[in-house]
Design an enzyme around this catalytic site. Sequence first.
Site, PDB file in Angstrom:
ATOM      1  N   ASP A   1       0.802  -1.239   0.000  1.00  0.00           N
ATOM      2  CA  ASP A   1       0.000   0.000   0.000  1.00  0.00           C
ATOM      3  C   ASP A   1       0.831   1.285   0.000  1.00  0.00           C
ATOM      4  O   ASP A   1       0.440   2.274   0.636  1.00  0.00           O
ATOM      5  CB  ASP A   1      -0.958   0.053   1.221  1.00  0.00           C
ATOM      6  N   ASP A  58      -0.279  -4.419  -3.915  1.00  0.00           N
ATOM      7  CA  ASP A  58      -1.339  -3.390  -4.075  1.00  0.00           C
ATOM      8  C   ASP A  58      -0.799  -1.990  -3.811  1.00  0.00           C
ATOM      9  O   ASP A  58      -1.448  -1.184  -3.141  1.00  0.00           O
ATOM     10  CB  ASP A  58      -2.500  -3.656  -3.090  1.00  0.00           C
TER      11      ASP A  58
END
Length: 328
Positions: free
Chosen positions: A161, A182
Amino acid sequence: MRSIAIIVGAFAAAVAATARTSAPSGSITVCSSGCDYTKIQSAVSSISTSSTSAHSIFIYSGTYTEQVTIPALSGKLTIYGYTSNTASYSSNVVNLEWDSSLASGAADDEHTAALINLSQNVAVYNINIKNTYGKGSQAIALSAYNTEQGYYGVGLYGYQDTLLAETGNQVYAGCYVEGAVDFIFGQHARIWIDKSVIAVSAGGGCITANGRSSSSDVSYYVINDSTIQAASGDTVASGSVYLGRPWSEYARVCFQSCSLSSIINSAGWSVWSSSTPNTEDVTFQEYDNSGSGASGTRASFSTQLSAAISISTILGSDYTSWVDTSYL
Ligand SMILES: *[C@@H]1O[C@H](CO)[C@@H](O)[C@H](O)[C@H]1NC(C)=O
Ligand SMILES: CC(=O)N[C@H]1CO[C@H](CO)[C@@H](O)[C@@H]1O
């Protein structure tokens, strides 16, 4: 030969390499001693949120270990890092570092970030923004929560992230974004990443995780003219990385005119999970990508475009009013 000509053209068009080693006139200065402030947050907090004047902050070389929140300001804010080469992140000597993750007790994912930017009309130049937590939990470097935000020659470092591009129109140019899981994600933002390096760390899986959850949400991530590769010094297996997976079912992402190294899987794109694939309504696009990661049979839920998407389609026809186009 054709590709060499294109590469030379790209660099010629990019911002000329110049140094920025002293504070622009009127800047609030930050350094370990002899400046207006020793902390970046103190410089930010000295600006009145109701002042509509433009303000700038100049940060001298050093590592600043703090979490910085830029509140919603009424005027434009520009943050400059000292550098011998404004054109790229590669000579950055200003580091903003913060060690926080969901596992280490942050209230939520967005509050793990080293820089939380809640203001409209902010430009950040030549700073490395790092969440140093590492592997194991969500740990954001930058939480970008407003519109007309530009990041130029900025390095973003994290593992899971790294970049939360959540709301508004944002541009990242001449930047470096490192992570594994991600690491470019968010729900409603429209972002244009240009002439940047996206570097995948060992253990990497998916680069983007766009969370557009309805057909009416404006979110769109476009990565243009950038290089996708393994992080320097890291071993990332061939075919082990995907351009993205859909955090929500209307995820919308395009990689165009990018160089994709062999770390990218021939399918290009991934399902969210085997039990929740989320792929029925995604918009996962590619155009004119090159490199060994650009070949192979792509996932059936992805699309090859016949023309590039323009920056004005993503950021609006008035993008030149706030984007530093010398970095494009
Ligand atoms: C996007 O990439 C293309 C191809 O390299 C380039 O010609 C173009 O100028 C880039 N930037 C924008 C803003 O479209
Ligand atoms: C990290 C942070 O402060 N996030 C805030 C961003 O802005 C939204 C909308 O105003 C808030 O809900 C978040 O808490």
